[in-house]
Design a protein around this motif. Structure first.
Motif, mmCIF file in Angstrom:
data_model
loop_
_atom_site.group_PDB
_atom_site.id
_atom_site.type_symbol
_atom_site.label_atom_id
_atom_site.label_comp_id
_atom_site.label_asym_id
_atom_site.label_seq_id
_atom_site.Cartn_x
_atom_site.Cartn_y
_atom_site.Cartn_z
ATOM 1 N N SER A 39 39.106 43.232 32.248
ATOM 2 C CA SER A 39 39.706 42.378 31.223
ATOM 3 C C SER A 39 39.679 40.914 31.636
ATOM 4 O O SER A 39 39.328 40.034 30.841
ATOM 5 C CB SER A 39 41.150 42.814 30.944
ATOM 6 O OG SER A 39 41.183 44.076 30.322
ATOM 7 N N TRP B 279 45.708 55.260 25.394
ATOM 8 C CA TRP B 279 45.846 55.396 26.851
ATOM 9 C C TRP B 279 47.119 56.178 27.165
ATOM 10 O O TRP B 279 47.128 57.115 27.973
ATOM 11 C CB TRP B 279 45.878 53.992 27.451
ATOM 12 C CG TRP B 279 46.040 53.878 28.944
ATOM 13 C CD1 TRP B 279 46.376 54.865 29.823
ATOM 14 C CD2 TRP B 279 45.874 52.685 29.717
ATOM 15 N NE1 TRP B 279 46.435 54.368 31.107
ATOM 16 C CE2 TRP B 279 46.130 53.034 31.078
ATOM 17 C CE3 TRP B 279 45.535 51.375 29.412
ATOM 18 C CZ2 TRP B 279 46.065 52.088 32.105
ATOM 19 C CZ3 TRP B 279 45.470 50.442 30.446
ATOM 20 C CH2 TRP B 279 45.727 50.799 31.768
ATOM 21 N N SER C 225 40.661 48.373 34.873
ATOM 22 C CA SER C 225 40.620 47.803 33.528
ATOM 23 C C SER C 225 41.151 46.370 33.520
ATOM 24 O O SER C 225 40.662 45.525 32.747
ATOM 25 C CB SER C 225 41.422 48.671 32.553
ATOM 26 O OG SER C 225 42.785 48.735 32.912
#
Length: 228
Positions: free
Chosen positions: A143, A49, A139
């Motif tokens: 998660s 990332w 994200s």
């Protein structure tokens, strides 16, 4: 001396926790292998990332604070960040979880997780044109959903409370990295790629980014620790 700035930030972040890992009442050193297994797995994703965002110019690094050693265009200090910060956080989580009862009741934790997911998704949608904001909040929502509803973890509330306790240290470390107390930041951000809301000099996205990283470190650490 300035070239050692980021390296020293990493060092002072981890050194006290490392020393106390060997304390006879804590014995966190017994779980070093579990920690490093978890940290390597999480770091692999976050480093990819990081490499991608650095390549896109979402953020970049000030060479005057770096040794000059790079891995796929990432400073070696940035790579170490993904081990030093989690080490201190997991050590703190381990200690507080060992000596105090911080577990949440089922309903409050479930409400917290659902509200957090909805809030994160809302931020991601509203700021969909800001790549750092979009990916970080989206994200994190995914998660939290995976950890709570699919993997059936029941410690997110406790982990969130401990992360809040760690926040002063986080603000100190990230504050220096983003320019607090320095003539210029160690890490610079493209203003077009995040909301522009800062705590001191820290983009709010950094706090969410760190939260997601620590959640996965805790999950994998506990998984590997049980196998020891």
């Amino acid at each position: 001396m300035l070239h050692y700035t980021y390296l020293l930030i990493n060092f002072f972040t981890v050194v006290i926790c490392f020393v106390f890992s060997f304390h006879p009442k804590i014995k966190f050193n017994r779980h070093f292998i579990a920690f490093f297994k978890a940290a390597f797995m999480v770091a692999f994703v976050f480093i990819l990332w990081d490499i991608w965002f650095t390549k896109k110019g979402v953020w970049w690094f000030n060479d005057i604070y770096l040794l000059g050693i790079r891995l796929y265009n990432l400073p070696v200090e940035e790579v170490l960040f993904f081990f030093c910060i989690p080490f201190s956080c997991i050590f703190t989580y381990f200690c507080l979880d060992t000596f105090f009862r911080l577990d949440w009741k089922t309903l409050p934790e479930k409400v917290f997780v659902i509200v957090s997911i909805i809030f994160a998704l809302g931020i991601a949608v509203y700021f969909h044109d800001k790549i750092y904001t979009l990916i970080t909040f989206l994200s994190t929502a995914i998660s939290m959903f995976m950890l709570y509803f699919i993997l059936k973890t029941r410690w997110i509330g406790k982990a969130s409370f401990i992360y809040l306790i760690l926040m002063p240290g986080f603000l100190a470390v990230n504050g220096i990295l983003t320019g607090t107390g320095l003539e210029s930041p160690v890490v610079n951000y493209n203003p077009q790629d995040f909301m522009g809301i800062r705590i001191l000099t820290i983009p709010i996205e950094d706090t969410v980014y760190g939260y997601e990283m620590i959640l996965w470190n805790i999950y994998l650490f506990q998984k590997f620790k049980r196998k020891e």
